[in-house]
Scaffold this active site. Structure first.
Site, mmCIF file in Angstrom:
data_model
loop_
_atom_site.group_PDB
_atom_site.id
_atom_site.type_symbol
_atom_site.label_atom_id
_atom_site.label_comp_id
_atom_site.label_asym_id
_atom_site.label_seq_id
_atom_site.Cartn_x
_atom_site.Cartn_y
_atom_site.Cartn_z
ATOM 1 N N PRO A 142 0.821 -1.221 0.000
ATOM 2 C CA PRO A 142 0.000 0.000 0.000
ATOM 3 C C PRO A 142 0.848 1.261 0.000
ATOM 4 C CG PRO A 142 -0.951 -1.626 1.479
ATOM 5 C CD PRO A 142 0.369 -2.193 1.019
ATOM 6 N N CYS A 143 0.437 2.240 -0.808
ATOM 7 C CA CYS A 143 1.284 3.407 -1.079
ATOM 8 C C CYS A 143 1.047 4.584 -0.130
ATOM 9 C CB CYS A 143 1.075 3.878 -2.517
ATOM 10 S SG CYS A 143 -0.583 4.555 -2.845
ATOM 11 N N LYS A 144 0.065 4.489 0.761
ATOM 12 C CA LYS A 144 -0.289 5.651 1.581
ATOM 13 C C LYS A 144 0.878 6.256 2.367
ATOM 14 C CE LYS A 144 -5.237 4.716 2.115
ATOM 15 N NZ LYS A 144 -6.330 4.398 3.072
#
EC number: 2.1.1.37
Length: 307
Positions: free
Chosen positions: A68-70
């Site tokens: 996940p890139c958050k």
């Protein structure tokens, strides 16, 4: 050849690689993934929380994935970097690579991750363990896709520097003209809502109040252009990406889920299972790797690994 796709989501990596002839095992926490893989004949899906579990018994030839890139996303203005709860998931990806030692790994994420100190630590460690690694920034539209999204990619080849060099040369030589928005979604222009799978959209009554924002060019405030690839976009329930006919006698709406799938590179035979909400479907598309690109790299890797 076997592929293990970590944090597989709807299968942007897996769908393209399955079309290229690979045997796929996808892993994700989202319980819908199993039905998505089954419905679209992508491969096997394992539902696991990779924060707490490892998948060490699949014996893959290739590991792919994008955590996940958050933690690194420029759109995330709250918790960033190591303070974000998803930060550890990048480490879990690379721990799988170090334990399993596949012939090839492919890691994908937002561009800012390339400068992350933890990523740099793992790149050094992987090189020390025998991986020859090619790091690059990829714009999907440079490789024939209809979306101009940019992403960081790392391609690692175990104890095979010549394979890394050959792959880099083949990848650079594979650049191609992008598809346009018109090329991939014009077929849906006159389709009624739900006439084909996933061809549905939110019934928004407030779009006209925000038309001034579409003149700013800021992320998410786009009226698509028929004759260009789409800019990168997020969840269309949050950022109202408008149909290219909005100001030209066409549909006065956002692009549909089906149209978003097509722009990313999911073909007509792809469809989400019944029962999924619009928001989740749009979000999974926004998080996906372009299958146009994963299909391409699948072919290039076969050329190298089966030489």
């Amino acid at each position: 050849m076997k592929v293990l796709d970590l944090f597989c989501g709807m299968g942007g990596f897996s769908y393209g690689l399955s079309k290229a002839g690979y045997e796929i095992t996808g892993v994700d926490i989202n319980k819908w993934v199993e039905k998505i893989f089954e419905k679209n004949c992508i491969g096997k899906a394992i539902i696991k929380d990779l924060k707490n579990d490892f998948i060490f018994d699949e014996n893959p030839d290739i590991i792919v994935g994008g955590s996940p890139c958050k933690p690194w996303s420029t759109l995330n203005l709250k918790k960033r970097g190591s303070s974000h709860e998803d930060f550890v998931l990048m480490e879990k990806y690379f721990l799988h690579v170090l334990e399993i030692k596949p012939a090839v790994f492919v890691f994908e994420n937002v561009v800012p991750v390339g400068k992350d100190k933890t990523l740099r630590k793992f790149i050094r460690k992987l090189r020390a363990h025998g991986y020859s690694i090619y790091e690059t920034k990829i714009k999907y539209s440079d490789f024939g896709a209809a979306i101009a999204r940019e992403r960081y990619f790392a391609f690692g080849f175990y104890k095979d520097k010549s394979a890394r060099k050959q792959f880099e040369k083949l990848l650079i030589g594979s650049k191609n003209s992008p598809k346009t928005v018109k090329h991939v979604i014009e077929k849906y222009r006159n389709k009624e809502e739900k006439e084909v799978p996933d061809h549905e959209w939110p019934n928004l009554k407030t779009i006209d109040k925000y038309l001034d924002k579409y003149e700013t060019g800021k992320f998410g405030w786009y009226i698509l252009d028929w004759n260009k690839p789409s800019p990168s976009f997020g969840n269309i329930m949050k950022t109202y990406i408008l149909h290219p006919g909005f100001n030209n006698g066409g549909p006065k709406r956002t692009i549909s889920i089906r149209e978003a799938e097509a722009i990313f590179g999911f073909k007509d035979d792809f469809a989400f299972p019944e029962g999924m909400g619009k928001g989740m479907r749009y979000q999974m598309i926004a998080d996906a790797v372009s299958p146009d690109f994963s299909y391409l790299i699948g072919g290039l890797l076969k050329t190298i690994l089966l030489r």
